[in-house]
Design a protein around this motif. Structure first.
Motif, PDB file in Angstrom:
ATOM      1  N   UNK A   2       0.837  -1.209   0.000  1.00 38.70           N
ATOM      2  CA  UNK A   2       0.000   0.000   0.000  1.00 38.70           C
ATOM      3  C   UNK A   2       0.869   1.255   0.000  1.00 38.70           C
ATOM      4  N   UNK A   3       1.957   1.213   0.814  1.00 41.33           N
ATOM      5  CA  UNK A   3       2.841   2.364   0.881  1.00 41.33           C
ATOM      6  C   UNK A   3       3.506   2.641  -0.461  1.00 41.33           C
ATOM      7  N   UNK A   4       4.029   1.591  -1.112  1.00 40.36           N
ATOM      8  CA  UNK A   4       4.744   1.772  -2.376  1.00 40.36           C
ATOM      9  C   UNK A   4       3.805   2.033  -3.545  1.00 40.36           C
ATOM     10  N   UNK A   5       2.536   1.749  -3.370  1.00 41.40           N
ATOM     11  CA  UNK A   5       1.587   1.945  -4.468  1.00 41.40           C
ATOM     12  C   UNK A   5       0.720   3.179  -4.282  1.00 41.40           C
ATOM     13  N   UNK A   6      -0.433   2.964  -3.663  1.00 43.30           N
ATOM     14  CA  UNK A   6      -1.414   4.042  -3.553  1.00 43.30           C
ATOM     15  C   UNK A   6      -0.910   5.200  -2.708  1.00 43.30           C
ATOM     16  N   UNK A   7      -0.198   4.892  -1.606  1.00 41.22           N
ATOM     17  CA  UNK A   7       0.261   5.972  -0.724  1.00 41.22           C
ATOM     18  C   UNK A   7       1.273   6.872  -1.424  1.00 41.22           C
ATOM     19  N   UNK A   8       2.207   6.264  -2.153  1.00 39.69           N
ATOM     20  CA  UNK A   8       3.225   7.072  -2.854  1.00 39.69           C
ATOM     21  C   UNK A   8       2.594   7.955  -3.920  1.00 39.69           C
ATOM     22  N   UNK A   9       1.657   7.394  -4.685  1.00 38.95           N
ATOM     23  CA  UNK A   9       0.997   8.199  -5.724  1.00 38.95           C
ATOM     24  C   UNK A   9       0.188   9.341  -5.103  1.00 38.95           C
ATOM     25  N   UNK A  10      -0.466   9.046  -3.970  1.00 38.77           N
ATOM     26  CA  UNK A  10      -1.225  10.096  -3.290  1.00 38.77           C
ATOM     27  C   UNK A  10      -0.307  11.189  -2.764  1.00 38.77           C
TER      28      UNK A  10
END
Length: 260
Positions: A145-153
């Motif tokens: 989640x951190x490397x995907x959605x959280x980083x993009x957000x």
């Protein structure tokens, strides 16, 4: 034109010029005051908030990484410290976003503020998911989640805050240029009014000098007329005395006693 009218017109012109200079100064001071208020209070506050928001976004990302790292290490104190820090940073970002939203006066600024608020709510939800997953030992899922959605957000939040900050810097520069233009306009207006006042003063001095010459000429003519009248009166008096003496002598010669 009478002397009174000339003096009245000259004095009125000077008073009008003084009034124009006073009004011009007041208008320029008011405009400069508005620019200074906008630059020093509104724009300065927004720049501070945008900078703080950018810092908090980066710190939130670091704390989410710290939660995952300390969970893997089995350091509960480190996990708790990063969780508390993350909650405080997200709360600060919400507070800053609520404060900065009404300060944006342009359509693009309001759009960026709304986008930042929406992405911030998404980041808050993702941070809760990461904390919950780490709490039950599911660190791989939390890392995903951190490397995907959280980083993009976080990238969207950083871009929004950066653009809002850059727009405020441009606005600050434009305000500085407008202030310089206002100062230049006020300077030229003051010099123009001063020059016109000098010209009016020269005209008034010439008018007063001309009136003084007219008054001196009229006074000299009156004095000359008075001297002529005095001389004529003396001549009339002398002629009257001479005629009276001749008349008396004639009466005496005829033996007329009309003067008894």
């Amino acid at each position: 034109m009478t002397i009174g009218k000339k003096l009245f017109i000259g004095s009125g012109a000077m008073l009008l010029m003084l009034l124009a200079m006073a009004v011009s100064c007041l208008v320029s001071i008011g405009r400069l005051g508005s620019e200074l208020d906008a630059a020093g209070k509104l724009t300065g506050r927004k720049l501070y908030l945008y900078g703080e928001m950018m810092t908090e976004v980066n710190m939130a990302q670091a704390n989410m990484r710290g939660i995952i790292l300390f969970t893997l290490m089995g350091d509960s104190a480190g996990v708790q410290q990063n969780v508390e820090s993350l909650d405080a940073q997200i709360a600060t970002m919400f507070k800053d976003a609520r404060e900065v939203t009404p300060l944006n006066t342009t359509a693009r600024g309001r759009e960026l503020a709304a986008s930042f608020g929406a992405q911030l709510r998404k980041l808050s939800q993702l941070s809760r998911e990461i904390k919950d997953l780490c709490a039950v030992g599911k660190t791989p899922e939390a890392a995903m989640i951190l490397s995907g959605a959280a980083v993009s957000t976080i990238d969207v939040l950083q871009k929004s805050a950066t653009e809002m900050r850059d727009r405020q810097l441009e606005h600050l520069e434009a305000s500085a240029q407008k202030g310089d233009q206002e100062i230049s306009r006020a300077r030229w207006t003051a010099w123009s009014l001063a020059l016109v006042s000098v010209l009016i003063g020269i005209v008034i001095l010439k008018v007063i000098n001309g009136m003084s010459k007219q008054l001196r000429h009229a006074t000299s003519q009156l004095a000359e007329g008075a001297s002529q009248i005095s001389a004529a009166a003396a001549q009339v008096a002398s002629s009257s005395q001479s005629g009276a003496g001749s008349f008396r002598r004639g009466c005496l010669d005829r033996g007329d006693f009309c003067f008894r």
